[in-house]
Design a protein around this motif. Structure first.
Motif, PDB file in Angstrom:
ATOM      1  N   THR A 101      22.708  36.195 104.143  1.00  0.00           N
ATOM      2  CA  THR A 101      23.869  35.565 103.516  1.00  0.00           C
ATOM      3  C   THR A 101      23.445  34.784 102.279  1.00  0.00           C
ATOM      4  O   THR A 101      22.297  34.363 102.155  1.00  0.00           O
ATOM      5  CB  THR A 101      24.569  34.582 104.479  1.00  0.00           C
ATOM      6  OG1 THR A 101      23.623  33.608 104.941  1.00  0.00           O
ATOM      7  CG2 THR A 101      25.168  35.323 105.674  1.00  0.00           C
ATOM      8  N   ARG A 102      24.385  34.583 101.367  1.00  0.00           N
ATOM      9  CA  ARG A 102      24.098  33.849 100.131  1.00  0.00           C
ATOM     10  C   ARG A 102      23.732  32.404 100.428  1.00  0.00           C
ATOM     11  O   ARG A 102      22.764  31.875  99.879  1.00  0.00           O
ATOM     12  CB  ARG A 102      25.317  33.897  99.205  1.00  0.00           C
ATOM     13  CG  ARG A 102      25.119  33.161  97.881  1.00  0.00           C
ATOM     14  CD  ARG A 102      26.361  33.259  96.997  1.00  0.00           C
ATOM     15  NE  ARG A 102      26.160  32.538  95.745  1.00  0.00           N
ATOM     16  CZ  ARG A 102      27.103  32.397  94.806  1.00  0.00           C
ATOM     17  NH1 ARG A 102      28.289  32.952  94.978  1.00  0.00           N
ATOM     18  NH2 ARG A 102      26.844  31.720  93.691  1.00  0.00           N
ATOM     19  N   PHE A 103      24.525  31.762 101.288  1.00  0.00           N
ATOM     20  CA  PHE A 103      24.246  30.395 101.694  1.00  0.00           C
ATOM     21  C   PHE A 103      23.898  30.386 103.183  1.00  0.00           C
ATOM     22  O   PHE A 103      23.928  31.420 103.835  1.00  0.00           O
ATOM     23  CB  PHE A 103      25.439  29.494 101.382  1.00  0.00           C
ATOM     24  CG  PHE A 103      25.850  29.529  99.931  1.00  0.00           C
ATOM     25  CD1 PHE A 103      24.986  29.080  98.943  1.00  0.00           C
ATOM     26  CD2 PHE A 103      27.087  30.025  99.550  1.00  0.00           C
ATOM     27  CE1 PHE A 103      25.336  29.126  97.596  1.00  0.00           C
ATOM     28  CE2 PHE A 103      27.457  30.076  98.212  1.00  0.00           C
ATOM     29  CZ  PHE A 103      26.582  29.633  97.233  1.00  0.00           C
ATOM     30  N   LEU A 104      23.565  29.243 103.729  1.00  0.00           N
ATOM     31  CA  LEU A 104      23.060  29.214 105.092  1.00  0.00           C
ATOM     32  C   LEU A 104      24.058  29.694 106.135  1.00  0.00           C
ATOM     33  O   LEU A 104      23.679  30.372 107.088  1.00  0.00           O
ATOM     34  CB  LEU A 104      22.614  27.787 105.450  1.00  0.00           C
ATOM     35  CG  LEU A 104      21.190  27.423 105.058  1.00  0.00           C
ATOM     36  CD1 LEU A 104      20.943  25.943 105.306  1.00  0.00           C
ATOM     37  CD2 LEU A 104      20.185  28.254 105.836  1.00  0.00           C
ATOM     38  N   CYS A 105      25.313  29.360 105.967  1.00  0.00           N
ATOM     39  CA  CYS A 105      26.302  29.681 106.996  1.00  0.00           C
ATOM     40  C   CYS A 105      27.401  30.610 106.529  1.00  0.00           C
ATOM     41  O   CYS A 105      28.304  30.936 107.294  1.00  0.00           O
ATOM     42  CB  CYS A 105      26.931  28.384 107.527  1.00  0.00           C
ATOM     43  SG  CYS A 105      25.729  27.256 108.269  1.00  0.00           S
ATOM     44  N   SER A 106      27.337  31.026 105.283  1.00  0.00           N
ATOM     45  CA  SER A 106      28.428  31.824 104.733  1.00  0.00           C
ATOM     46  C   SER A 106      28.008  32.455 103.414  1.00  0.00           C
ATOM     47  O   SER A 106      27.141  31.937 102.716  1.00  0.00           O
ATOM     48  CB  SER A 106      29.654  30.920 104.514  1.00  0.00           C
ATOM     49  OG  SER A 106      30.647  31.551 103.750  1.00  0.00           O
ATOM     50  N   ASP A 107      28.649  33.550 103.072  1.00  0.00           N
ATOM     51  CA  ASP A 107      28.438  34.143 101.750  1.00  0.00           C
ATOM     52  C   ASP A 107      29.275  33.457 100.688  1.00  0.00           C
ATOM     53  O   ASP A 107      29.021  33.611  99.492  1.00  0.00           O
ATOM     54  CB  ASP A 107      28.817  35.633 101.778  1.00  0.00           C
ATOM     55  CG  ASP A 107      27.641  36.519 102.131  1.00  0.00           C
ATOM     56  OD1 ASP A 107      26.514  36.201 101.708  1.00  0.00           O
ATOM     57  OD2 ASP A 107      27.846  37.526 102.829  1.00  0.00           O
ATOM     58  N   THR A 108      30.294  32.712 101.119  1.00  0.00           N
ATOM     59  CA  THR A 108      31.267  32.185 100.166  1.00  0.00           C
ATOM     60  C   THR A 108      31.400  30.670 100.140  1.00  0.00           C
ATOM     61  O   THR A 108      32.050  30.128  99.244  1.00  0.00           O
ATOM     62  CB  THR A 108      32.661  32.770 100.469  1.00  0.00           C
ATOM     63  OG1 THR A 108      33.018  32.443 101.830  1.00  0.00           O
ATOM     64  CG2 THR A 108      32.659  34.286 100.293  1.00  0.00           C
ATOM     65  N   GLU A 109      30.800  29.961 101.106  1.00  0.00           N
ATOM     66  CA  GLU A 109      30.998  28.513 101.175  1.00  0.00           C
ATOM     67  C   GLU A 109      29.683  27.750 101.309  1.00  0.00           C
ATOM     68  O   GLU A 109      28.857  28.057 102.167  1.00  0.00           O
ATOM     69  CB  GLU A 109      31.892  28.155 102.367  1.00  0.00           C
ATOM     70  CG  GLU A 109      33.308  28.681 102.258  1.00  0.00           C
ATOM     71  CD  GLU A 109      34.155  28.279 103.448  1.00  0.00           C
ATOM     72  OE1 GLU A 109      34.390  27.056 103.624  1.00  0.00           O
ATOM     73  OE2 GLU A 109      34.571  29.171 104.203  1.00  0.00           O
ATOM     74  N   VAL A 110      29.520  26.743 100.468  1.00  0.00           N
ATOM     75  CA  VAL A 110      28.433  25.783 100.620  1.00  0.00           C
ATOM     76  C   VAL A 110      28.887  24.754 101.650  1.00  0.00           C
ATOM     77  O   VAL A 110      30.021  24.272 101.606  1.00  0.00           O
ATOM     78  CB  VAL A 110      28.111  25.091  99.280  1.00  0.00           C
ATOM     79  CG1 VAL A 110      27.178  23.911  99.489  1.00  0.00           C
ATOM     80  CG2 VAL A 110      27.494  26.091  98.317  1.00  0.00           C
ATOM     81  N   THR A 111      28.005  24.419 102.590  1.00  0.00           N
ATOM     82  CA  THR A 111      28.361  23.493 103.663  1.00  0.00           C
ATOM     83  C   THR A 111      27.353  22.346 103.752  1.00  0.00           C
ATOM     84  O   THR A 111      26.375  22.295 102.994  1.00  0.00           O
ATOM     85  CB  THR A 111      28.410  24.223 105.021  1.00  0.00           C
ATOM     86  OG1 THR A 111      27.066  24.615 105.372  1.00  0.00           O
ATOM     87  CG2 THR A 111      29.311  25.453 104.953  1.00  0.00           C
ATOM     88  N   LEU A 112      27.583  21.458 104.728  1.00  0.00           N
ATOM     89  CA  LEU A 112      26.652  20.357 104.947  1.00  0.00           C
ATOM     90  C   LEU A 112      25.249  20.852 105.274  1.00  0.00           C
ATOM     91  O   LEU A 112      24.262  20.175 104.967  1.00  0.00           O
ATOM     92  CB  LEU A 112      27.153  19.458 106.085  1.00  0.00           C
ATOM     93  CG  LEU A 112      28.316  18.513 105.778  1.00  0.00           C
ATOM     94  CD1 LEU A 112      28.663  17.686 107.017  1.00  0.00           C
ATOM     95  CD2 LEU A 112      27.995  17.590 104.610  1.00  0.00           C
TER      96      LEU A 112
END
Length: 239
Positions: free
Chosen positions: A129-140
């Motif tokens: 995935t692009r980010f740790l928990c999602s391809d579309t959302e930056v999270t904590l």
């Protein structure tokens, strides 16, 4: 109170009069840490634990926020965020300190191996995935990881002896970090030279000479392998 306190110990004493005396009376050194979320009205420390503070800042102050719709711990990703944080906090965020402040070879090696097991786990996740928990959302979860990665190659590799690999040598983590670095809000809150000075000058138990390294040269601006458009938190302004 921004102008009232010169040192963090003064804030602790304001919140808990006699704080230093209590510790010293037991033959112990007072414990002070940052960050601190301080309630000026009640004159008390709400929390000095970063993992708690970022949760509070995510939603508790929406009434005064310039971006109240932004949620870095959204309901549909909470389970995954919490799962990832169980890896990141103890073995990466805190893991580098366990390596650096280990008092024995055995303690260091145990911390080192746990740290790199977690780093390899994250590297594998970022291959999907692009980010740790999602391809579309930056999270904590991404916020937590960023604060360690931004200091990793310049500080932790040598100062805390974590250096099996540098971030720049890890394909997925390097791509991920450079992607986060393009986000204005991440870059604006980073002063790497100040970080380098603090660690190397103040932690004399790790670096007795206090010499601050000049390098390394960081090349975070190149966009090879990154999506054309950087992530933009402004999206939430119109949701």
């Amino acid at each position: 109170y921004a102008t009232e306190f010169q040192f963090i110990e003064e804030l602790y004493e304001k919140a808990h009069p006699g704080y230093r005396e209590e510790y010293e009376g037991q033959g112990e050194r007072p414990y002070y840490s940052v960050p601190v979320l301080y309630d000026e009205k009640e004159n008390r420390i709400v929390s000095n634990e970063s993992s708690e503070i970022i949760e509070m800042l995510n939603s508790a102050f929406d009434k005064w926020s310039t971006r109240p719709k932004l949620d870095l711990h959204p309901p549909h990703l909470q389970k995954k965020i919490d799962e990832v944080n169980e890896i990141i906090y103890p073995h990466i965020n805190d893991g580098v300190y366990r390596c650096g402040f280990a008092g024995t070879q055995e303690a260091y090696e145990n911390a080192y191996h746990a740290h790199w097991e977690a780093m390899d786990d994250v590297e594998a996740r970022l291959g999907k995935t692009r980010f740790l928990c999602s391809d579309t959302e930056v999270t904590l979860a991404d916020v937590r990881l960023f604060v360690t990665l931004v200091r990793y190659d310049a500080i932790y590799v040598s100062h805390f002896k974590t250096g099996r690999n540098r971030i720049k040598d890890m394909k997925n983590m390097d791509r991920y970090f450079r992607d986060l670095w393009r986000i204005t809000e991440f870059k604006a809150c980073t002063n790497l030279e100040a970080c380098k000075f603090h660690y190397h000058d103040s932690q004399r138990m790790v670096n007795p000479t206090g010499i601050v390294p000049v390098g390394p040269v960081q090349n975070w601006e190149h966009t090879k392998g990154l999506p054309k458009e950087p992530y933009n938190f402004a999206y939430y302004d119109s949701v």
